[in-house]
Scaffold this active site. Structure first.
Site, short mmCIF file in Angstrom:
data_model
loop_
_atom_site.label_atom_id
_atom_site.label_comp_id
_atom_site.label_asym_id
_atom_site.label_seq_id
_atom_site.Cartn_x
_atom_site.Cartn_y
_atom_site.Cartn_z
N LYS A 29 0.83 -1.21 0.00
CA LYS A 29 0.00 0.00 0.00
C LYS A 29 0.87 1.26 0.00
CE LYS A 29 -1.59 1.63 3.96
NZ LYS A 29 -1.54 2.99 4.48
N ASN A 30 1.82 1.33 0.91
CA ASN A 30 2.56 2.59 1.06
C ASN A 30 3.55 2.84 -0.07
OD1 ASN A 30 1.04 3.16 3.27
ND2 ASN A 30 2.62 2.63 4.78
N CYS A 39 -5.07 13.33 12.61
CA CYS A 39 -5.71 12.06 12.31
C CYS A 39 -5.69 11.18 13.55
CB CYS A 39 -5.07 11.38 11.11
SG CYS A 39 -3.65 10.40 11.50
N ARG A 86 0.39 14.70 13.11
CA ARG A 86 0.90 14.52 11.75
C ARG A 86 0.96 15.81 10.93
NH1 ARG A 86 -1.39 9.00 9.30
NH2 ARG A 86 0.59 9.02 8.22
N ASP A 116 4.32 0.74 12.09
CA ASP A 116 3.17 0.06 11.47
C ASP A 116 3.04 -1.40 11.91
OD1 ASP A 116 2.49 2.35 10.16
OD2 ASP A 116 3.32 1.77 8.22
N ARG A 171 -8.73 -0.33 3.67
CA ARG A 171 -7.75 0.65 3.16
C ARG A 171 -6.39 0.00 2.95
NH1 ARG A 171 -8.11 6.32 6.22
NH2 ARG A 171 -6.67 6.73 4.53
#
Ligand code: EPU
Length: 431
Positions: free
Chosen positions: A22-23, A123, A128, A317, A409
Protein backbone atom coordinates in the site's frame (compact mmCIF):
# COMPACT_ATOMS: atom_id res chain seq x y z
CA UNK A 1 -22.08 -1.24 7.91
CA UNK A 2 -19.87 -4.31 7.46
CA UNK A 3 -18.21 -6.17 10.33
CA UNK A 4 -15.68 -8.97 10.41
CA UNK A 5 -16.82 -11.92 12.46
CA UNK A 6 -14.20 -14.35 13.77
CA UNK A 7 -14.69 -17.53 15.75
CA UNK A 8 -11.27 -17.85 17.33
CA UNK A 9 -9.08 -20.77 18.22
CA UNK A 10 -8.17 -22.21 14.81
CA UNK A 11 -4.53 -22.90 14.07
CA UNK A 12 -3.55 -21.26 10.78
CA UNK A 13 -1.48 -23.28 8.32
CA UNK A 14 -0.68 -23.12 4.62
CA UNK A 15 0.43 -20.65 1.98
CA UNK A 16 -0.71 -17.06 2.08
CA UNK A 17 0.03 -14.72 -0.84
CA UNK A 18 1.26 -11.21 -0.03
CA UNK A 19 -0.03 -8.29 -2.09
CA UNK A 20 1.72 -5.21 -3.41
CA UNK A 21 2.62 -2.64 -0.78
CA UNK A 22 0.00 0.00 0.00
CA UNK A 23 2.56 2.59 1.06
CA UNK A 24 4.67 2.02 -2.05
CA UNK A 25 1.58 2.22 -4.28
CA UNK A 26 0.59 5.54 -2.71
CA UNK A 27 3.89 7.16 -3.70
CA UNK A 28 4.34 5.42 -7.07
CA UNK A 29 0.93 6.61 -8.27
CA UNK A 30 1.68 10.36 -7.86
CA UNK A 31 5.07 9.83 -9.54
CA UNK A 32 3.04 9.36 -12.75
CA UNK A 33 2.14 13.07 -12.58
CA UNK A 34 5.75 13.99 -13.35
CA UNK A 35 5.50 13.08 -17.01
CA UNK A 36 3.03 13.24 -19.91
CA UNK A 37 4.04 9.67 -20.78
CA UNK A 38 2.26 6.59 -19.37
CA UNK A 39 3.42 4.88 -16.18
CA UNK A 40 2.27 1.27 -15.91
CA UNK A 41 2.22 -0.13 -12.38
CA UNK A 42 2.00 -3.88 -11.92
CA UNK A 43 1.06 -5.63 -8.67
CA UNK A 44 -0.93 -2.62 -7.50
CA UNK A 45 -2.98 -3.87 -4.53
CA UNK A 46 -6.77 -3.65 -4.72
CA UNK A 47 -7.41 -1.37 -1.78
CA UNK A 48 -9.77 1.47 -0.95
CA UNK A 49 -6.83 3.88 -0.63
CA UNK A 50 -5.46 2.93 -4.04
CA UNK A 51 -8.89 3.49 -5.60
CA UNK A 52 -9.14 6.79 -3.73
CA UNK A 53 -5.77 7.88 -5.05
CA UNK A 54 -6.85 6.90 -8.57
CA UNK A 55 -9.85 9.24 -8.24
CA UNK A 56 -7.60 12.07 -7.12
CA UNK A 57 -5.34 11.51 -10.15
CA UNK A 58 -8.44 11.56 -12.37
CA UNK A 59 -9.50 14.89 -10.86
CA UNK A 60 -6.09 16.31 -11.76
CA UNK A 61 -6.60 15.22 -15.35
CA UNK A 62 -4.73 11.90 -15.44
CA UNK A 63 -6.37 8.82 -16.92
CA UNK A 64 -6.17 5.46 -15.15
CA UNK A 65 -6.69 2.31 -17.22
CA UNK A 66 -6.98 -1.04 -15.45
CA UNK A 67 -5.76 -4.08 -17.37
CA UNK A 68 -8.27 -6.91 -17.55
CA UNK A 69 -7.39 -9.25 -14.69
CA UNK A 70 -9.52 -12.05 -13.34
CA UNK A 71 -11.51 -11.11 -10.23
CA UNK A 72 -9.81 -14.02 -8.41
CA UNK A 73 -6.31 -12.58 -8.85
CA UNK A 74 -4.72 -10.43 -6.19
CA UNK A 75 -3.42 -7.08 -7.37
CA UNK A 76 -3.78 -5.63 -10.84
CA UNK A 77 -1.98 -3.63 -13.49
CA UNK A 78 -2.93 0.00 -13.96
CA UNK A 79 -1.61 2.46 -16.52
CA UNK A 80 -1.67 6.09 -15.43
CA UNK A 81 -1.26 8.79 -18.03
CA UNK A 82 -1.11 12.44 -17.07
CA UNK A 83 -1.06 13.81 -20.64
CA UNK A 84 -2.17 17.25 -19.53
CA UNK A 85 -2.93 18.32 -15.99
CA UNK A 86 -6.38 19.90 -16.07
CA UNK A 87 -6.25 20.86 -12.38
CA UNK A 88 -3.45 21.55 -9.92
CA UNK A 89 -5.59 21.34 -6.80
CA UNK A 90 -6.07 18.57 -4.20
CA UNK A 91 -9.24 19.63 -2.38
CA UNK A 92 -9.93 19.36 1.37
CA UNK A 93 -12.62 16.74 0.91
CA UNK A 94 -10.14 14.27 -0.58
CA UNK A 95 -7.07 15.14 1.51
CA UNK A 96 -8.89 14.91 4.85
CA UNK A 97 -10.05 11.37 4.02
CA UNK A 98 -6.71 10.22 2.64
CA UNK A 99 -3.60 11.88 4.06
CA UNK A 100 -1.37 10.41 1.37
CA UNK A 101 -3.02 12.89 -1.04
CA UNK A 102 -0.38 15.36 0.15
CA UNK A 103 2.03 13.37 -2.03
CA UNK A 104 0.67 15.07 -5.16
CA UNK A 105 2.13 18.39 -3.96
CA UNK A 106 5.73 17.78 -5.10
CA UNK A 107 4.93 16.20 -8.48
CA UNK A 108 2.18 18.69 -9.46
CA UNK A 109 4.40 21.63 -8.49
CA UNK A 110 7.31 20.21 -10.47
CA UNK A 111 5.18 19.46 -13.49
CA UNK A 112 2.85 22.47 -13.63
CA UNK A 113 4.89 25.13 -11.83
CA UNK A 114 2.16 25.58 -9.21
CA UNK A 115 0.00 23.47 -6.91
CA UNK A 116 -2.73 24.05 -4.35
CA UNK A 117 -3.17 21.31 -1.78
CA UNK A 118 -5.39 21.28 1.30
CA UNK A 119 -3.70 20.91 4.67
CA UNK A 120 -4.73 17.48 5.96
CA UNK A 121 -5.41 18.26 9.64
CA UNK A 122 -4.87 15.74 12.44
CA UNK A 123 -5.71 12.06 12.31
CA UNK A 124 -6.43 9.12 14.60
CA UNK A 125 -2.77 8.32 15.34
CA UNK A 126 -1.40 11.82 15.98
CA UNK A 127 -1.08 15.42 14.84
CA UNK A 128 0.90 14.52 11.75
CA UNK A 129 1.94 18.00 10.57
CA UNK A 130 3.32 18.55 7.04
CA UNK A 131 5.88 21.24 7.94
CA UNK A 132 8.79 19.05 6.77
CA UNK A 133 7.21 18.49 3.34
CA UNK A 134 6.97 22.27 2.99
CA UNK A 135 10.48 23.07 4.27
CA UNK A 136 12.07 20.50 1.99
CA UNK A 137 10.18 21.82 -1.05
CA UNK A 138 11.15 25.40 -0.15
CA UNK A 139 14.79 24.32 0.03
CA UNK A 140 14.64 23.17 -3.59
CA UNK A 141 13.09 26.41 -4.79
CA UNK A 142 9.36 26.38 -4.03
CA UNK A 143 7.60 29.56 -2.90
CA UNK A 144 4.83 28.80 -0.46
CA UNK A 145 1.82 30.60 0.94
CA UNK A 146 -0.88 29.44 3.32
CA UNK A 147 -4.41 30.57 2.61
CA UNK A 148 -7.78 29.31 3.79
CA UNK A 149 -6.50 25.92 4.92
CA UNK A 150 -4.54 25.35 1.74
CA UNK A 151 -0.88 25.46 0.86
CA UNK A 152 -0.27 27.30 -2.39
CA UNK A 153 3.08 26.47 -3.94
CA UNK A 154 4.80 28.05 -6.92
CA UNK A 155 8.02 27.38 -8.76
CA UNK A 156 9.46 30.76 -9.81
CA UNK A 157 9.87 30.86 -13.61
CA UNK A 158 7.96 27.60 -13.83
CA UNK A 159 10.64 25.16 -12.71
CA UNK A 160 12.16 24.27 -9.34
CA UNK A 161 15.83 25.12 -8.91
CA UNK A 162 17.02 22.16 -6.84
CA UNK A 163 18.89 22.66 -3.57
CA UNK A 164 20.06 21.11 -0.36
CA UNK A 165 17.95 20.03 2.62
CA UNK A 166 18.73 18.14 5.80
CA UNK A 167 15.70 16.69 7.57
CA UNK A 168 15.70 17.41 11.32
CA UNK A 169 13.43 14.36 11.80
CA UNK A 170 13.10 11.39 9.45
CA UNK A 171 9.89 11.59 7.44
CA UNK A 172 8.78 9.02 4.88
CA UNK A 173 6.20 11.20 3.13
CA UNK A 174 8.30 14.38 3.09
CA UNK A 175 11.25 12.46 1.62
CA UNK A 176 8.96 11.06 -1.09
CA UNK A 177 7.52 14.49 -1.92
CA UNK A 178 10.90 16.21 -2.25
CA UNK A 179 12.51 13.36 -4.22
CA UNK A 180 9.68 13.42 -6.76
CA UNK A 181 9.82 17.22 -7.04
CA UNK A 182 13.62 17.24 -7.38
CA UNK A 183 13.61 14.66 -10.19
CA UNK A 184 12.83 17.29 -12.84
CA UNK A 185 14.39 20.37 -11.15
CA UNK A 186 16.80 22.57 -13.09
CA UNK A 187 19.75 21.73 -10.85
CA UNK A 188 20.94 19.08 -8.44
CA UNK A 189 19.38 18.41 -5.03
CA UNK A 190 20.93 16.81 -2.00
CA UNK A 191 18.63 15.39 0.68
CA UNK A 192 20.23 14.43 3.99
CA UNK A 193 18.75 12.40 6.83
CA UNK A 194 16.34 11.10 4.20
CA UNK A 195 14.01 8.26 5.15
CA UNK A 196 15.26 4.97 3.69
CA UNK A 197 12.21 2.77 4.05
CA UNK A 198 12.00 0.10 1.31
CA UNK A 199 9.00 2.01 -0.12
CA UNK A 200 11.35 4.95 -0.78
CA UNK A 201 13.80 2.65 -2.50
CA UNK A 202 10.86 1.44 -4.61
CA UNK A 203 9.94 5.03 -5.52
CA UNK A 204 13.55 5.88 -6.44
CA UNK A 205 13.88 2.76 -8.60
CA UNK A 206 10.66 3.61 -10.42
CA UNK A 207 11.84 7.19 -10.98
CA UNK A 208 15.15 5.87 -12.34
CA UNK A 209 13.18 3.60 -14.71
CA UNK A 210 11.39 6.81 -15.83
CA UNK A 211 14.75 8.47 -16.54
CA UNK A 212 15.56 10.19 -13.22
CA UNK A 213 19.15 10.42 -11.98
CA UNK A 214 19.37 9.49 -8.31
CA UNK A 215 22.46 8.51 -6.31
CA UNK A 216 22.49 7.01 -2.83
CA UNK A 217 19.31 4.95 -3.18
CA UNK A 218 18.74 3.02 0.06
CA UNK A 219 20.91 5.39 2.11
CA UNK A 220 19.98 8.47 4.12
CA UNK A 221 21.70 10.80 1.63
CA UNK A 222 20.05 11.12 -1.75
CA UNK A 223 21.54 13.14 -4.57
CA UNK A 224 19.14 13.91 -7.37
CA UNK A 225 20.32 15.49 -10.59
CA UNK A 226 17.28 17.06 -12.18
CA UNK A 227 16.46 16.04 -15.75
CA UNK A 228 14.42 17.95 -18.36
CA UNK A 229 11.72 15.32 -18.66
CA UNK A 230 10.81 11.85 -17.47
CA UNK A 231 9.54 9.12 -19.79
CA UNK A 232 7.23 6.13 -19.90
CA UNK A 233 7.99 3.11 -17.73
CA UNK A 234 6.53 -0.13 -16.43
CA UNK A 235 7.20 -0.93 -12.81
CA UNK A 236 6.14 -3.64 -10.32
CA UNK A 237 5.08 -2.48 -6.85
CA UNK A 238 7.16 -4.12 -4.10
CA UNK A 239 5.52 -6.68 -1.79
CA UNK A 240 3.81 -5.32 1.33
CA UNK A 241 6.20 -5.93 4.21
CA UNK A 242 3.62 -4.72 6.74
CA UNK A 243 0.89 -7.02 5.42
CA UNK A 244 3.43 -9.86 5.53
CA UNK A 245 4.46 -8.95 9.08
CA UNK A 246 0.82 -8.85 10.15
CA UNK A 247 0.19 -12.38 8.83
CA UNK A 248 3.44 -13.56 10.41
CA UNK A 249 1.94 -12.43 13.74
CA UNK A 250 -1.22 -14.38 12.82
CA UNK A 251 0.87 -17.56 12.49
CA UNK A 252 2.58 -16.85 15.81
CA UNK A 253 -0.55 -16.04 17.81
CA UNK A 254 -2.48 -19.11 16.56
CA UNK A 255 0.39 -21.57 17.10
CA UNK A 256 0.40 -21.91 13.32
CA UNK A 257 2.65 -22.45 10.34
CA UNK A 258 2.27 -20.02 7.43
CA UNK A 259 4.37 -19.63 4.32
CA UNK A 260 4.03 -16.04 3.13
CA UNK A 261 4.65 -16.03 -0.59
CA UNK A 262 5.98 -13.26 -2.79
CA UNK A 263 7.68 -11.35 0.04
CA UNK A 264 11.20 -10.07 0.42
CA UNK A 265 12.60 -11.18 3.80
CA UNK A 266 15.35 -8.58 3.49
CA UNK A 267 12.84 -5.74 3.80
CA UNK A 268 11.43 -7.29 6.97
CA UNK A 269 14.62 -7.52 9.02
CA UNK A 270 13.45 -5.93 12.28
CA UNK A 271 10.06 -7.68 12.21
CA UNK A 272 11.57 -11.11 11.59
CA UNK A 273 14.27 -10.54 14.22
CA UNK A 274 11.61 -9.64 16.79
CA UNK A 275 9.57 -12.73 15.93
CA UNK A 276 12.66 -14.89 16.29
CA UNK A 277 13.38 -13.34 19.67
CA UNK A 278 9.80 -14.17 20.69
CA UNK A 279 10.57 -17.83 19.95
CA UNK A 280 8.92 -18.05 16.53
CA UNK A 281 10.81 -19.94 13.82
CA UNK A 282 11.34 -17.81 10.73
CA UNK A 283 12.97 -19.13 7.56
CA UNK A 284 13.28 -17.51 4.16
CA UNK A 285 12.16 -19.98 1.50
CA UNK A 286 12.43 -19.95 -2.28
CA UNK A 287 9.04 -19.60 -3.89
CA UNK A 288 8.68 -20.13 -7.63
CA UNK A 289 8.57 -16.56 -8.88
CA UNK A 290 10.12 -14.89 -5.88
CA UNK A 291 10.94 -15.02 -2.23
CA UNK A 292 8.89 -16.32 0.61
CA UNK A 293 9.07 -16.58 4.39
CA UNK A 294 7.89 -19.52 6.46
CA UNK A 295 6.74 -18.59 9.95
CA UNK A 296 6.19 -21.42 12.42
CA UNK A 297 5.13 -21.08 16.04
CA UNK A 298 7.21 -23.28 18.34
CA UNK A 299 6.14 -23.41 21.97
CA UNK A 300 5.13 -20.49 24.16
CA UNK A 301 5.78 -16.93 22.99
CA UNK A 302 8.53 -15.11 24.84
CA UNK A 303 8.02 -11.48 25.93
CA UNK A 304 9.86 -8.67 24.10
CA UNK A 305 11.16 -5.17 24.68
CA UNK A 306 10.62 -3.16 21.49
CA UNK A 307 10.85 0.46 20.48
CA UNK A 308 9.57 1.76 17.15
CA UNK A 309 12.04 3.63 14.93
CA UNK A 310 12.50 4.67 11.31
CA UNK A 311 13.74 1.93 8.96
CA UNK A 312 15.77 -0.22 9.47
CA UNK A 313 14.35 -0.07 13.01
CA UNK A 314 11.16 -1.75 14.20
CA UNK A 315 8.26 -0.24 12.21
CA UNK A 316 5.53 1.75 13.94
CA UNK A 317 3.17 0.06 11.47
CA UNK A 318 3.90 -3.28 13.22
CA UNK A 319 3.49 -2.07 16.82
CA UNK A 320 -0.23 -2.79 17.24
CA UNK A 321 0.03 -6.30 15.74
CA UNK A 322 2.99 -7.20 17.97
CA UNK A 323 1.09 -5.90 20.97
CA UNK A 324 -1.82 -8.24 20.18
CA UNK A 325 0.60 -11.15 19.84
CA UNK A 326 2.42 -10.31 23.08
CA UNK A 327 -0.83 -10.29 25.11
CA UNK A 328 -0.39 -14.08 25.08
CA UNK A 329 3.38 -14.19 25.75
CA UNK A 330 4.87 -15.89 28.73
CA UNK A 331 5.77 -12.76 30.75
CA UNK A 332 5.78 -8.97 30.51
CA UNK A 333 6.72 -7.05 27.34
CA UNK A 334 7.57 -3.37 27.06
CA UNK A 335 6.65 -1.51 23.86
CA UNK A 336 7.64 2.10 23.20
CA UNK A 337 6.09 4.11 20.38
CA UNK A 338 8.48 6.86 19.28
CA UNK A 339 7.01 7.87 15.89
CA UNK A 340 3.37 8.79 16.56
CA UNK A 341 2.08 10.24 19.84
CA UNK A 342 -1.33 8.60 19.84
CA UNK A 343 -0.88 5.13 18.46
CA UNK A 344 -2.32 3.09 21.33
CA UNK A 345 -6.01 3.32 20.44
CA UNK A 346 -6.17 -0.49 20.25
CA UNK A 347 -5.23 -0.87 23.93
CA UNK A 348 -8.69 -0.37 25.48
CA UNK A 349 -10.21 -2.70 22.88
CA UNK A 350 -7.61 -5.43 23.52
CA UNK A 351 -8.32 -4.96 27.24
CA UNK A 352 -11.99 -5.72 26.57
CA UNK A 353 -10.84 -9.08 25.22
CA UNK A 354 -8.94 -9.82 28.43
CA UNK A 355 -5.50 -8.36 27.69
CA UNK A 356 -3.47 -6.86 30.55
CA UNK A 357 -1.85 -3.66 29.22
CA UNK A 358 -0.81 -0.50 31.06
CA UNK A 359 0.10 2.59 29.05
CA UNK A 360 2.20 5.37 30.50
CA UNK A 361 3.06 8.12 28.03
CA UNK A 362 4.70 6.50 25.03
CA UNK A 363 5.35 3.17 26.74
CA UNK A 364 3.03 0.20 27.11
CA UNK A 365 3.63 -2.73 29.43
CA UNK A 366 1.91 -5.86 28.17
CA UNK A 367 1.59 -8.65 30.74
CA UNK A 368 0.93 -11.96 29.07
CA UNK A 369 -2.39 -13.62 30.01
CA UNK A 370 -3.43 -17.27 29.66
CA UNK A 371 -6.07 -16.56 27.05
CA UNK A 372 -8.22 -13.89 25.36
CA UNK A 373 -11.99 -13.97 25.04
CA UNK A 374 -13.97 -12.83 22.01
CA UNK A 375 -15.89 -9.54 22.18
CA UNK A 376 -17.41 -6.89 19.92
CA UNK A 377 -14.61 -4.37 19.26
CA UNK A 378 -13.83 -1.46 16.97
CA UNK A 379 -10.75 0.48 16.01
CA UNK A 380 -9.89 3.93 14.78
CA UNK A 381 -7.11 3.12 12.34
CA UNK A 382 -5.80 0.47 10.02
CA UNK A 383 -3.07 -1.25 12.07
CA UNK A 384 -5.14 -1.07 15.27
CA UNK A 385 -7.93 -2.88 13.41
CA UNK A 386 -5.48 -5.57 12.35
CA UNK A 387 -4.36 -6.05 15.96
CA UNK A 388 -8.00 -6.78 16.87
CA UNK A 389 -8.27 -9.30 14.04
CA UNK A 390 -5.17 -11.05 15.40
CA UNK A 391 -6.54 -11.07 18.94
CA UNK A 392 -9.84 -12.43 17.58
CA UNK A 393 -8.07 -15.28 15.77
CA UNK A 394 -6.57 -16.47 19.06
CA UNK A 395 -9.49 -15.64 21.37
CA UNK A 396 -12.00 -18.12 22.69
CA UNK A 397 -15.43 -17.50 21.19
CA UNK A 398 -16.67 -14.87 18.80
CA UNK A 399 -15.09 -11.50 18.03
CA UNK A 400 -16.78 -8.95 15.84
CA UNK A 401 -14.58 -6.16 14.50
CA UNK A 402 -16.53 -3.08 13.44
CA UNK A 403 -15.47 -0.31 11.04
CA UNK A 404 -14.14 -2.68 8.41
CA UNK A 405 -13.42 0.26 6.11
CA UNK A 406 -10.16 0.79 8.00
CA UNK A 407 -9.03 -2.73 7.05
CA UNK A 408 -10.16 -2.28 3.46
CA UNK A 409 -7.75 0.65 3.16
CA UNK A 410 -4.71 -1.56 3.68
CA UNK A 411 -5.37 -5.32 3.59
CA UNK A 412 -6.40 -6.80 0.25
CA UNK A 413 -9.27 -9.30 0.80
CA UNK A 414 -8.21 -10.09 4.33
CA UNK A 415 -11.02 -12.51 5.20
CA UNK A 416 -10.44 -14.47 1.99
CA UNK A 417 -6.71 -14.84 2.66
CA UNK A 418 -7.23 -15.85 6.29
CA UNK A 419 -10.05 -18.34 5.68
CA UNK A 420 -7.94 -20.06 3.01
CA UNK A 421 -5.39 -20.94 5.73
CA UNK A 422 -7.95 -22.19 8.24
CA UNK A 423 -9.43 -19.17 10.02
CA UNK A 424 -13.15 -19.12 10.79
CA UNK A 425 -13.73 -15.58 9.56
CA UNK A 426 -16.41 -13.85 7.52
CA UNK A 427 -17.61 -10.41 6.56
CA UNK A 428 -21.15 -9.73 7.62
CA UNK A 429 -23.30 -6.82 6.58
CA UNK A 430 -25.78 -5.37 9.03
CA UNK A 431 -27.54 -3.65 6.14
N1 EPU B 1 6.28 14.62 10.79
C1 EPU B 1 6.39 15.96 11.07
N2 EPU B 1 6.30 16.84 10.03
C2 EPU B 1 6.11 16.44 8.74
C3 EPU B 1 6.02 15.06 8.46
C4 EPU B 1 6.11 14.17 9.51
O1 EPU B 1 6.54 16.36 12.22
O2 EPU B 1 6.06 17.31 7.86
C5 EPU B 1 6.37 13.65 11.89
C6 EPU B 1 5.10 12.82 12.02
O3 EPU B 1 4.10 13.48 12.78
C7 EPU B 1 5.62 11.59 12.70
C8 EPU B 1 7.01 11.43 12.09
O4 EPU B 1 7.36 12.71 11.58
O5 EPU B 1 5.73 11.82 14.07
C9 EPU B 1 7.11 10.41 10.97
O6 EPU B 1 6.08 10.61 10.02
P1 EPU B 1 6.27 10.25 8.46
O7 EPU B 1 6.22 11.51 7.69
O8 EPU B 1 7.46 9.38 8.32
O9 EPU B 1 4.96 9.41 8.18
P2 EPU B 1 4.02 9.49 6.89
O10 EPU B 1 4.81 9.68 5.67
O11 EPU B 1 2.90 10.44 7.17
C10 EPU B 1 4.14 6.95 6.37
C11 EPU B 1 3.17 5.82 6.21
C12 EPU B 1 2.59 5.46 7.57
C13 EPU B 1 3.74 5.07 8.49
C14 EPU B 1 4.76 6.20 8.57
C15 EPU B 1 5.99 5.86 9.39
C16 EPU B 1 2.29 6.16 4.00
C17 EPU B 1 1.13 6.51 3.12
N3 EPU B 1 2.10 6.23 5.31
O12 EPU B 1 3.39 8.04 6.90
O13 EPU B 1 1.74 4.33 7.36
O14 EPU B 1 3.24 4.80 9.79
O15 EPU B 1 5.19 6.54 7.24
O16 EPU B 1 6.62 4.74 8.88
O17 EPU B 1 3.34 5.79 3.50
C18 EPU B 1 -0.04 2.86 7.78
O18 EPU B 1 0.27 2.26 6.73
O19 EPU B 1 -0.87 2.38 8.61
C19 EPU B 1 0.58 4.14 8.07
C20 EPU B 1 0.09 4.99 8.97
Amino acid sequence: MDRILIRGGNRLAGRLPISGAKNAALTLMPAALLTDQPLTLRNLPRLADVDGFGHLLNQLGASTAVEGTSPAAFGRTVTIRAGDLTSTEAPYDIVRKMRASILVLGPVLARAGSARVSLPGGCAIGNRPIDLHLKALEAIGAELEMAAGYVEARAPSGRLSGGKYRFPVVSVGATENVVMAAATARGTSCIENAAREPEIVDLCRCLVAMGARIEGIGTDRLEIEGVDALRAATYSVMPDRIEAGSYACAAAITGGDLTLTGVDAEDMGATLAALTEAGVVVEPVADGQGGGVRVTAAGPLRPLTLSTAPYPGFATDMQAQFMAMLTLADGASVLTETIFENRYMHVPELARMGADITVSGRTAVVRGVAGLTGAPVMATDLRASMSLILAGLAAEGETSVARVYHLDRGYERLEEKLSAVGADIERVSDG
